[in-house]
Scaffold this motif. Sequence first.
Motif, PDB file in Angstrom:
ATOM      1  N   ALA A   1      -2.243 104.786  80.814  1.00 25.52           N
ATOM      2  CA  ALA A   1      -2.168 104.758  82.278  1.00 25.52           C
ATOM      3  C   ALA A   1      -0.908 105.460  82.772  1.00 25.52           C
ATOM      4  O   ALA A   1       0.157 105.353  82.171  1.00 25.52           O
TER       5      ALA A   1
ATOM      6  N   GLY B   1      -2.636  95.721  91.205  1.00 26.70           N
ATOM      7  CA  GLY B   1      -1.548  96.205  90.366  1.00 26.70           C
ATOM      8  C   GLY B   1      -0.309  95.336  90.371  1.00 26.70           C
ATOM      9  O   GLY B   1      -0.081  94.509  91.265  1.00 26.70           O
TER      10      GLY B   1
ATOM     11  N   ASN C   1      -8.852 103.442  84.991  1.00 25.49           N
ATOM     12  CA  ASN C   1      -9.640 102.783  86.021  1.00 25.49           C
ATOM     13  C   ASN C   1     -10.836 103.635  86.436  1.00 25.49           C
ATOM     14  O   ASN C   1     -11.972 103.155  86.546  1.00 25.49           O
TER      15      ASN C   1
ATOM     16  N   ASN D   1      -1.698 104.579  88.446  1.00 20.27           N
ATOM     17  CA  ASN D   1      -1.528 103.151  88.657  1.00 20.27           C
ATOM     18  C   ASN D   1      -1.455 102.818  90.138  1.00 20.27           C
ATOM     19  O   ASN D   1      -2.003 101.813  90.603  1.00 20.27           O
TER      20      ASN D   1
ATOM     21  N   GLN E   1      -5.053 102.733  91.673  1.00 10.49           N
ATOM     22  CA  GLN E   1      -6.129 101.922  91.117  1.00 10.49           C
ATOM     23  C   GLN E   1      -6.826 101.134  92.212  1.00 10.49           C
ATOM     24  O   GLN E   1      -6.243 100.805  93.238  1.00 10.49           O
TER      25      GLN E   1
END
Length: 328
Positions: free
Chosen positions: A104, A160, A30, A109, A112
Amino acid sequence: MKPFTYARANDRADAIAQAADATYIAGGTNLLDLMKLEVMAPDKLVDINRLDLSGIGVNDAGGLRIGALVTNSDCAADDRVRRDYPVLSRAILAGASGQLRNKATTGGNLCQRTRCYYFYDTAMPCNKREPGSGCQALHGFNRIHAILGASDACIATYPGDMAVAMTALDAQIEIEGADGKTRLVPIEEFHLLPGDHPEKDNILTAGDLITAVILPPPVEGKQIYRKVRDRASYAFALCSVAAIVKMDGKTISSVALAFGGLAHKPWRDPDVAALLVGEKPSMDLFGRAADQLLAEAKGYGSNDFKIPLTRRVLISVLKEATDQGASA
C-alpha cells in the motif's frame, strides 16, 4: 471482473494525460478488491509505479515530504518518522497487515474507500456506489458506521488510520492537476462529508495526481495513537484517537486531536482542543471535552455503543497524554 485496459505511465505528464478517462493504480490493495466485486469497474487503469514519487526527505520548512509512492511499511519504519512523528508511525502500524503495508502507498491510502458492508454488496442499495438508490445501512446492520457528520444519504465511515494521524499533525497534500499546476491542500479539506453526494469521497477531480504529503516541522508534546477494534489486528477502527498534547508544568499548553471510525472523514473538532488548552488536567475537564466532541453524535441502532465507547477512549487518551494515568 469486467474487462479493462492497462497502461504504464512514464512520467507525471503522461499519467495525468491518460487519467482524464482512467483510474490510477499503484499498490492496488483496495482498488483491486473493489474491481473483483464489480463495485468499481474502470475502463482503464494507469499504472503510476514508475513515476518519481518515492522517497522521504526534509522539506524547506524543516518538516518531511513523503512521496505518494512511499509504501506504508517504509513510512512507518523511517527513522525520522519514528523519532519526530511517532503518532504517524503507530497509526500506520495499527492498520491492515504487514503484507498489505508492504504494498500500500501513501497516496493510495488517502484515497481508500469505505468498508461499509452495503457498499461492497452490489445486491444492496447504496448511494455511494449508485447515487439515488438509497442507504441500506440507515436501518440495517450498522455496527461500524458513523456517529458524527453523517447524513440521510450515507452513514459510512472512512476506514483509514494513517490519515487520522496526519490530520492531527496538520499535514498538507500535494496535488498536481490536469493543468500541470501543483497545489497544497490541508488534509482536513481533502476528504468530504457525505451530504447529498456521498459518491464523492474527496476533492480530487479527473487527472488530479497526489504527489506527496507534506508534514510540518516536528511538534513538541506526547504523541499517542489509540485504536479500538473488534480484533487485535487486521480490523478497522470502531474508534481511534490521534493525540498530540504538550504540558507546561501542570497546565495543558497545546492539543491536537483527530478521530477515526466516527465519520465519513478523519474527524477534528477544534472546540475540543480549545476547551483543553490552558487548563489543568482533571476528570471533569476530560469529561467536558468528551461532551463537546459528542454533542451532536447520533447512533443508528447497532452502533449506539460507539458514543459511550468514544467517550471512554478519549478520556483514557487524555489521561495518558497528561500523565494522569494510562487507562480510564
